[in-house]
Motif scaffolding. Structure first.
Motif, PDB file in Angstrom:
ATOM      1  N   TYR A 179     -72.822  14.595 -79.735  1.00  0.00           N
ATOM      2  CA  TYR A 179     -71.771  13.705 -79.251  1.00  0.00           C
ATOM      3  C   TYR A 179     -72.139  12.247 -79.490  1.00  0.00           C
ATOM      4  CZ  TYR A 179     -69.780  17.779 -76.983  1.00  0.00           C
ATOM      5  OH  TYR A 179     -69.217  18.989 -76.756  1.00  0.00           O
TER       6      TYR A 179
ATOM      7  N   TRP B 218     -57.994   1.402 -83.808  1.00  0.00           N
ATOM      8  CA  TRP B 218     -58.465   0.908 -82.509  1.00  0.00           C
ATOM      9  C   TRP B 218     -58.913  -0.531 -82.575  1.00  0.00           C
ATOM     10  CZ3 TRP B 218     -63.511  -0.643 -82.962  1.00  0.00           C
ATOM     11  CH2 TRP B 218     -64.262  -0.066 -84.004  1.00  0.00           C
TER      12      TRP B 218
ATOM     13  N   TRP C 218     -63.549   2.103 -79.542  1.00  0.00           N
ATOM     14  CA  TRP C 218     -62.785   3.000 -80.420  1.00  0.00           C
ATOM     15  C   TRP C 218     -62.186   4.166 -79.650  1.00  0.00           C
ATOM     16  CZ3 TRP C 218     -67.843   1.547 -81.230  1.00  0.00           C
ATOM     17  CH2 TRP C 218     -68.812   2.378 -80.688  1.00  0.00           C
TER      18      TRP C 218
ATOM     19  N   PHE D 129     -72.644  -0.705 -65.628  1.00  0.00           N
ATOM     20  CA  PHE D 129     -73.368  -1.866 -66.121  1.00  0.00           C
ATOM     21  C   PHE D 129     -72.566  -3.141 -65.892  1.00  0.00           C
ATOM     22  CE2 PHE D 129     -75.043   1.736 -68.368  1.00  0.00           C
ATOM     23  CZ  PHE D 129     -76.397   1.498 -68.398  1.00  0.00           C
TER      24      PHE D 129
ATOM     25  N   ARG E 255     -69.041  -4.433 -73.189  1.00  0.00           N
ATOM     26  CA  ARG E 255     -69.898  -3.765 -74.155  1.00  0.00           C
ATOM     27  C   ARG E 255     -70.158  -2.316 -73.772  1.00  0.00           C
ATOM     28  NH1 ARG E 255     -73.763  -6.559 -77.218  1.00  0.00           N
ATOM     29  NH2 ARG E 255     -73.102  -8.665 -77.682  1.00  0.00           N
TER      30      ARG E 255
ATOM     31  N   TRP F 275     -69.455  17.205 -72.344  1.00  0.00           N
ATOM     32  CA  TRP F 275     -70.468  18.245 -72.457  1.00  0.00           C
ATOM     33  C   TRP F 275     -70.763  18.894 -71.112  1.00  0.00           C
ATOM     34  CZ3 TRP F 275     -70.746  13.252 -74.048  1.00  0.00           C
ATOM     35  CH2 TRP F 275     -71.386  12.360 -73.202  1.00  0.00           C
TER      36      TRP F 275
ATOM     37  N   TRP G  55     -59.559  -3.103 -74.948  1.00  0.00           N
ATOM     38  CA  TRP G  55     -59.284  -4.525 -75.185  1.00  0.00           C
ATOM     39  C   TRP G  55     -57.859  -4.911 -74.834  1.00  0.00           C
ATOM     40  CZ3 TRP G  55     -55.485  -5.064 -78.842  1.00  0.00           C
ATOM     41  CH2 TRP G  55     -55.323  -4.014 -79.757  1.00  0.00           C
TER      42      TRP G  55
ATOM     43  N   PHE H  98     -66.454   2.024 -74.813  1.00  0.00           N
ATOM     44  CA  PHE H  98     -66.433   2.201 -76.261  1.00  0.00           C
ATOM     45  C   PHE H  98     -65.075   1.765 -76.800  1.00  0.00           C
ATOM     46  CE2 PHE H  98     -69.359   5.523 -74.651  1.00  0.00           C
ATOM     47  CZ  PHE H  98     -70.523   4.975 -75.156  1.00  0.00           C
TER      48      PHE H  98
ATOM     49  N   PHE I 254     -65.324  10.743 -71.591  1.00  0.00           N
ATOM     50  CA  PHE I 254     -66.546  10.794 -72.393  1.00  0.00           C
ATOM     51  C   PHE I 254     -67.695  11.569 -71.720  1.00  0.00           C
ATOM     52  CE2 PHE I 254     -70.619   8.982 -73.714  1.00  0.00           C
ATOM     53  CZ  PHE I 254     -70.564   9.124 -75.086  1.00  0.00           C
TER      54      PHE I 254
ATOM     55  N   THR J 256     -75.539   3.132 -72.005  1.00  0.00           N
ATOM     56  CA  THR J 256     -74.447   3.871 -71.380  1.00  0.00           C
ATOM     57  C   THR J 256     -74.515   5.341 -71.779  1.00  0.00           C
ATOM     58  OG1 THR J 256     -73.066   1.904 -71.507  1.00  0.00           O
ATOM     59  CG2 THR J 256     -71.950   3.974 -71.134  1.00  0.00           C
ATOM     60  N   ALA J 257     -74.639   5.581 -73.072  1.00  0.00           N
ATOM     61  CA  ALA J 257     -74.687   6.958 -73.553  1.00  0.00           C
ATOM     62  C   ALA J 257     -75.905   7.680 -72.983  1.00  0.00           C
ATOM     63  CB  ALA J 257     -74.718   6.977 -75.072  1.00  0.00           C
ATOM     64  N   ARG J 258     -77.039   6.983 -72.930  1.00  0.00           N
ATOM     65  CA  ARG J 258     -78.247   7.623 -72.406  1.00  0.00           C
ATOM     66  C   ARG J 258     -78.087   7.951 -70.920  1.00  0.00           C
ATOM     67  NH1 ARG J 258     -83.767   6.753 -72.423  1.00  0.00           N
ATOM     68  NH2 ARG J 258     -83.710   4.480 -72.336  1.00  0.00           N
TER      69      ARG J 258
ATOM     70  N   PHE K  89     -75.561   8.822 -69.412  1.00  0.00           N
ATOM     71  CA  PHE K  89     -74.732  10.027 -69.238  1.00  0.00           C
ATOM     72  C   PHE K  89     -75.386  11.250 -69.873  1.00  0.00           C
ATOM     73  CE2 PHE K  89     -71.015   6.949 -69.027  1.00  0.00           C
ATOM     74  CZ  PHE K  89     -70.848   7.104 -67.663  1.00  0.00           C
ATOM     75  N   ARG K  90     -76.619  11.123 -70.297  1.00  0.00           N
ATOM     76  CA  ARG K  90     -77.337  12.215 -70.963  1.00  0.00           C
ATOM     77  C   ARG K  90     -76.542  12.773 -72.130  1.00  0.00           C
ATOM     78  NH1 ARG K  90     -80.911  15.156 -67.295  1.00  0.00           N
ATOM     79  NH2 ARG K  90     -80.167  17.024 -68.317  1.00  0.00           N
ATOM     80  N   THR K  91     -76.001  11.903 -72.940  1.00  0.00           N
ATOM     81  CA  THR K  91     -75.183  12.325 -74.070  1.00  0.00           C
ATOM     82  C   THR K  91     -75.995  13.139 -75.073  1.00  0.00           C
ATOM     83  OG1 THR K  91     -74.060  10.227 -73.810  1.00  0.00           O
ATOM     84  CG2 THR K  91     -73.580  11.470 -75.813  1.00  0.00           C
ATOM     85  N   PRO K  92     -75.573  14.379 -75.340  1.00  0.00           N
ATOM     86  CA  PRO K  92     -76.296  15.163 -76.343  1.00  0.00           C
ATOM     87  C   PRO K  92     -76.172  14.532 -77.735  1.00  0.00           C
ATOM     88  CG  PRO K  92     -74.838  16.548 -75.039  1.00  0.00           C
ATOM     89  CD  PRO K  92     -74.487  15.139 -74.727  1.00  0.00           C
TER      90      PRO K  92
ATOM     91  N   PRO L 178     -68.317   6.154 -85.201  1.00  0.00           N
ATOM     92  CA  PRO L 178     -67.202   5.221 -84.991  1.00  0.00           C
ATOM     93  C   PRO L 178     -67.641   3.754 -85.037  1.00  0.00           C
ATOM     94  CG  PRO L 178     -67.095   6.978 -83.384  1.00  0.00           C
ATOM     95  CD  PRO L 178     -68.388   7.155 -84.121  1.00  0.00           C
ATOM     96  N   ALA L 179     -68.824   3.461 -84.472  1.00  0.00           N
ATOM     97  CA  ALA L 179     -69.301   2.082 -84.493  1.00  0.00           C
ATOM     98  C   ALA L 179     -69.557   1.626 -85.931  1.00  0.00           C
ATOM     99  CB  ALA L 179     -70.577   1.950 -83.668  1.00  0.00           C
TER     100      ALA L 179
ATOM    101  N   ARG M  41     -67.646  11.626 -63.245  1.00  0.00           N
ATOM    102  CA  ARG M  41     -68.784  12.546 -63.356  1.00  0.00           C
ATOM    103  C   ARG M  41     -69.191  13.103 -62.001  1.00  0.00           C
ATOM    104  NH1 ARG M  41     -74.253  12.763 -66.324  1.00  0.00           N
ATOM    105  NH2 ARG M  41     -73.544  14.478 -67.566  1.00  0.00           N
TER     106      ARG M  41
ATOM    107  N   LEU N 214     -83.917   5.256 -67.351  1.00  0.00           N
ATOM    108  CA  LEU N 214     -83.744   4.696 -68.699  1.00  0.00           C
ATOM    109  C   LEU N 214     -85.068   4.151 -69.221  1.00  0.00           C
ATOM    110  CD1 LEU N 214     -80.292   2.881 -68.392  1.00  0.00           C
ATOM    111  CD2 LEU N 214     -80.822   4.871 -69.790  1.00  0.00           C
TER     112      LEU N 214
ATOM    113  N   LEU O   4     -69.340  10.542 -81.519  1.00  0.00           N
ATOM    114  CA  LEU O   4     -68.464   9.727 -80.667  1.00  0.00           C
ATOM    115  C   LEU O   4     -68.909   8.267 -80.548  1.00  0.00           C
ATOM    116  CD1 LEU O   4     -67.625  12.104 -77.674  1.00  0.00           C
ATOM    117  CD2 LEU O   4     -66.118  11.355 -79.512  1.00  0.00           C
ATOM    118  N   VAL O   5     -70.156   7.996 -80.899  1.00  0.00           N
ATOM    119  CA  VAL O   5     -70.615   6.609 -80.756  1.00  0.00           C
ATOM    120  C   VAL O   5     -71.093   6.025 -82.087  1.00  0.00           C
ATOM    121  CG1 VAL O   5     -72.139   5.041 -79.519  1.00  0.00           C
ATOM    122  CG2 VAL O   5     -71.276   7.065 -78.367  1.00  0.00           C
TER     123      VAL O   5
ATOM    124  N   TYR P 189     -56.133   0.997 -75.300  1.00  0.00           N
ATOM    125  CA  TYR P 189     -57.511   0.719 -75.664  1.00  0.00           C
ATOM    126  C   TYR P 189     -58.073  -0.322 -74.699  1.00  0.00           C
ATOM    127  CZ  TYR P 189     -57.136   3.436 -79.894  1.00  0.00           C
ATOM    128  OH  TYR P 189     -56.994   4.475 -80.765  1.00  0.00           O
TER     129      TYR P 189
ATOM    130  N   GLN Q  52     -74.222  -0.031 -75.195  1.00  0.00           N
ATOM    131  CA  GLN Q  52     -73.617   1.248 -75.555  1.00  0.00           C
ATOM    132  C   GLN Q  52     -74.677   2.348 -75.592  1.00  0.00           C
ATOM    133  OE1 GLN Q  52     -71.733   0.096 -79.213  1.00  0.00           O
ATOM    134  NE2 GLN Q  52     -69.884  -0.603 -78.180  1.00  0.00           N
TER     135      GLN Q  52
END
Ligand code: ATP
Ligand code: MG
Lengths: 278, 269
Positions: free
Chosen positions: B170, B255, A93, A83, A88, A106, A137, A91, A102, B160-162, B164-167, B178-179, A155, A57, B174-175, A135, B157
């Motif tokens: 997505y 949600w 939603w 984490f 946080r 891909w 929450w 997600f 999630f 987290t997405a990074r 998972f190597r989120t393209p 919606p946020a 995964r 990262l 997906l993030v 959800y 967030q």
């Protein structure tokens, strides 16, 4: 046993010039495949920074990390991170199932049905069947953290990194999650690197404990944990080996090993969490 | 039973005022203020006295109301696409807003009706001029709220997405979106009411068709029941469109833990 993770001379410095802050200093260690290694260090010593470097990262300012032989530059394919801040990290939603699915979205050659099956399977590993439609929450904190563990496991990563995963749940839930993690790890032979500031947790969970010094983090000791693979919250914690090991880790943490150059800059975290370092 | 009670609670004051209005206007007997029953009668005459083959709707509905509705919805839709698209791009860029921020703040501050003369000269009377006015006036709340919303994705967030190597695709669908959605919807509601106002105002300029034109025309003919009918129609349209948008919002933001929290805070954009 083959080597999963190889960290050599890893250093990381935030900022530059006057404001530069060395968070991690010259760390070297390996993690073998199938091992659950714990890294224990005082608050603010650079544990998160270390994990962020390993997971790609952030790019370390010095040294190198290799994951089963390949040098880590970006985030590697077969790695997952749990984490500390589960509320946080999930997600809000997405439903629990969508959250777990999630990272599979891909993945190539994975049909919708297979994806869903995998998510349900991962949820059952963490003892959460049948909550997929809710959800995050709507779940308790401990359940949310289990969802984020399930998401990482879905995964099927070669290496699972966990950053103080149980630090923000209550003691009872924490015991449950610790046992759950060990049983999942034993069942799947996963390789896990877990970071914590809790001495007892590191000894109870680990096959090995790496002790870090105060900031900037250096490795003070690398101790094998001489406990049976099957652990029990009461008897294990009472056993002679456990007690002597946690005493040793505590002494190493307090003394900071052989690091006399560190002026006592008054770690506020030490006073806020006296029980963990006592 | 409780739905009936709820309905009564929400509408009793409204209905009471209408009855009061009826009494007052009958007593005053002023041609400028026709009683609600007269207006209602006029409404039936104006729009619902058509042939069966056209669902009892008159020409007015096809010549004035539907084109007006088309302009509001068309202009607003363009504003939504522009606002959300541009807002997402700007919100994701680190420096983009630094460049265009002051410009947008300035443009947004111009009361849109004052630009009608400018657009009249540039584009002449016609659908393009009306759409341009609507889009220009209603795009800002959407755009600025989208920028704000896109920036509300938190660091965990993102990590987290990074991890998972989120393209990219997505990550945005997906993030990021919606946020940003609660903020975007606050902007959408505001811009919808602006679009309705601008539709009417732009139709009052020059001789054409549409609700705004008919409103002015009936006033000039001293046909006050008709004038009031068009006003009532505008109120009903505004109410209906907003209710529709709220229903969509409730579905898409289901949600959220505290539903209703976002409907209460119509952001100041
Ligand atoms: N992005 C950053 N920029 C500058 N300094 C940072 C940044 N992130 C962390 N630091 C500093 O680096 C040091 C180590 O931080 P890090 O978060 O790695 O510690 P930690 O051991 O994970 O702490 P904790 O136990 O509180 O989670 C801290 O002194 C912190 O102030
Ligand atoms: Mg940390």
């Amino acid at each position: 046993m083959s080597t999963m993770l190889n960290v050599t001379g890893l250093s990381h410095r935030y900022g530059s010039g006057e404001n530069a802050h060395v968070a991690v200093n010259d760390l070297t260690f390996v993690v073998e495949t199938g091992e659950l290694a714990c890294i224990v260090g005082p608050s603010g010593c650079g544990k998160s920074t270390l994990l962020r470097c390993i997971s790609g990262l952030i790019e370390p300012t010095g040294g190198e990390v290799t994951l089963h032989g390949d040098r880590v530059t970006g985030v590697p394919e077969d790695l997952a991170v749990v984490f500390q801040d589960y509320s946080r990290s999930l997600f809000p939603w997405l439903t629990v199932r969508q959250n777990v699915e999630f990272p599979l979205r891909w993945k190539r050659n994975l049909s919708r049905a297979e994806r869903r099956e995998r998510a349900e399977e991962a949820l059952s590993w963490v003892n959460l069947p049948g909550v997929g439609g809710k959800y995050p929450w709507q779940l308790s904190g401990g359940m949310q953290q289990r969802v984020s563990i399930a998401r990482a496991l879905a995964r099927r990563p070669a290496l699972l990194l966990m950053d103080e995963p149980f630090a923000s749940v209550d003691a009872q839930t924490r015991f449950e999650l610790e046992d759950l993690l060990r049983s999942v790890q034993v069942a799947h032979g996963s390789t896990i690197l877990l970071v914590t500031h809790d001495i007892d947790e590191s000894v109870y969970l680990g096959d090995r404990v790496l002790v870090l010094s105060k900031s900037p983090a250096r490795i003070v000791a690398d101790l094998p944990v001489d406990l049976p693979p099957e652990r029990d919250q009461i008897t294990t914690r009472e056993s002679k080996n456990f007690v002597s090991l946690r005493g040793e880790v505590a002494r190493l943490l307090h003394g900071g090993g052989d690091a006399p150059e560190q002026a006592p800059t008054g770690e506020p975290a030490d006073t806020t969490e006296p029980s963990t370092l006592a | 039973m409780s739905t009936v009670l709820g309905f009564l609670r929400r509408w009793s004051l409204f209905l009471g005022l209408v009855v009061l209005w009826e009494l007052a206007t009958r007593l005053a007997n002023d041609p400028f203020f026709p009683p609600p029953t007269t207006i209602l009668q006029k409404i039936g005459e104006l729009w619902f006295s058509g042939p069966v083959s056209r669902l009892f709707l008159t020409d007015d509905v096809y010549v004035d109301i539907l084109p007006s509705l088309g302009r509001v919805l068309g202009g607003w839709s363009i504003a939504v696409v522009l606002g959300v698209g541009l807002g997402t791009a700007l919100g994701r860029s680190r420096t983009g807003m630094d460049y265009v921020g002051p410009l947008f703040a300035f443009m947004r501050a111009i009361p849109p009706p004052t630009l009608i003369p400018v657009f009249l000269v540039l584009l002449s009377i016609g659908t393009t001029m009306k759409l341009t006015t609507i889009v220009f006036g209603s795009v800002w709340p959407i755009l600025l709220n989208t920028v704000d919303g896109v920036r509300s994705v938190n660091a965990t967030q993102r990590d987290t997405a990074r991890s998972f190597r989120t393209p990219q695709r997505y990550w945005i669908t997906l993030v990021v979106l919606p946020a940003a959605l609660p903020k975007i919807f606050a902007g959408l509601r505001l811009s919808l009411s602006i679009a309705l106002i601008l539709m009417v105002v732009s139709e009052m300029v020059g001789v054409t068709d549409g609700i705004g034109f008919e409103l002015i025309f009936s006033q000039q003919r001293f046909d006050f029941p008709a004038m009031w009918s068009w006003i009532v129609l505008l109120g009903a349209l505004g109410y209906g469109l907003n209710a529709l948008l709220l229903a969509v919002e409730r579905r898409m933001l289901g949600w959220q833990q505290t539903s209703g929290a976002t409907t209460a805070k119509t952001s100041g954009a």
